[in-house]
Design an enzyme around this catalytic site. Sequence first.
Site, mmCIF file in Angstrom:
data_model
loop_
_atom_site.group_PDB
_atom_site.id
_atom_site.type_symbol
_atom_site.label_atom_id
_atom_site.label_comp_id
_atom_site.label_asym_id
_atom_site.label_seq_id
_atom_site.Cartn_x
_atom_site.Cartn_y
_atom_site.Cartn_z
ATOM 1 N NE ARG A 46 45.861 24.987 36.219
ATOM 2 C CZ ARG A 46 46.797 24.105 36.605
ATOM 3 N NH1 ARG A 46 47.665 24.420 37.552
ATOM 4 N NH2 ARG A 46 46.878 22.923 36.043
ATOM 5 C CE1 TYR A 99 36.856 45.120 50.431
ATOM 6 C CE2 TYR A 99 37.443 42.794 50.436
ATOM 7 C CZ TYR A 99 36.700 43.840 49.933
ATOM 8 O OH TYR A 99 35.806 43.607 48.918
ATOM 9 C CG ASP A 170 44.680 45.737 50.724
ATOM 10 O OD1 ASP A 170 44.818 46.559 49.795
ATOM 11 O OD2 ASP A 170 43.652 45.042 50.867
ATOM 12 C CE LYS A 195 37.667 47.316 45.083
ATOM 13 N NZ LYS A 195 38.158 46.889 46.379
#
Length: 374
Positions: A46, A99, A170, A195
């Site tokens: 984790r 976004y 971003d 992406k």
Amino acid sequence: MLVHDERHAEGAASPPIYQTSNFTFQSYQSMVERFRGDSTQPVYSRVDNPTVSVLLDKISRLEGGEGAAAFASGMAAISNAVLSHVASGDRIVCVRHVYPDTYRLLKGLCARFDIATDFVDGTDFAAIEAALPGAKLLYLESPCSWVMEEQDIASIARRAHAHGVTTLVDNSWASPIFQKPLESGVDLVVHSASKYISGHSDVVAGLVVGRRSAIDRMNREVTPYLGAKLSAQEAALLLRGLRTLPLRMQQHQASALTIAGRLAQHEMVKQVHHPGLSRKEFSLLQGYGGLFSFELDERLDIPAFCDALSIFRLAVSWGGHESLVMPAEVSINQAGEHNAAVDFGVSPRLIRLFVGLENPEDLWFDLSQALACA
Ligand SMILES: *Cc1c(COP(=O)(O)O)cnc(C)c1O
């Protein structure tokens, strides 16, 4: 730059996938040393996994950062980066055409914890500057993913610094191949690695890259507890994607510029939004990706146009091999109260295209027959 001395266990050419939740210790003493901070052996996936660490090292070098963190989605990267830099009572400044899920995060979830956001016009330098005093975080997305609006990242980051405001960009549209905001004074970069970095439409993942102090703060205060870690399997797929990222970006750029240029000449197309067709003098872009949009003439029926396409397929997202089409009106009319306030900043006549890696002449043939028959 992408290729550096890369050595893996047993001389493996590809990074081994450490499919393990935890790591065992040779002795009581070695466990004590690790927990005391005297060794760096991984403890639990984790927090730390060797396959993920290879990815973090590569993306840091590629973006010009000092550290990185990897997440199970782009939104996990964004929410971790944002939440590690604000607290109750703080204020964020964010560009308006961000976004849509980032908008919902700031407007909805963050507001619930008394973190306010001022949404500003990203092309209005004075408006951004006026909003900065007293803010904690400035959130940019350049180019943004519907109208491809670019912000003057370098000048804005300088002003933000002067006001002690952390700047985040971003950078999903350009990828680290075509834009490196950290070199222009930005503190943090986020990517939807779903992406271009994945590049094959088979992974949902996110990355944050930035200054050591900012990444350490995330890892200390937020990331282990929200727990949205990237898996070793998916890290390996992103590492595979990185190997061809520069080549793929060149092809997306060339094909999309060809198609955008031809659409701009077409009588059924009103306006093409592509940063390469009207270059801004402040632009940091060293190249262009495959995502752009255009407005369809009123004489054409949007559903008929979309259904007439055969290579371009209807879908959200982008960045893989296949070319995609996304009509803005479908997003604008999305059901649900939480969607009503989202300002996409676009006309309902807008069509977003993602130009993939197919033969560009085949793609143009597909578009021209749809423009002729719709
Ligand atoms: C897709 C996308 C995101 C969200 O990323 P996910 O991987 O889908 O969570 C964030 N920003 C931009 C610009 C995007 O295109």
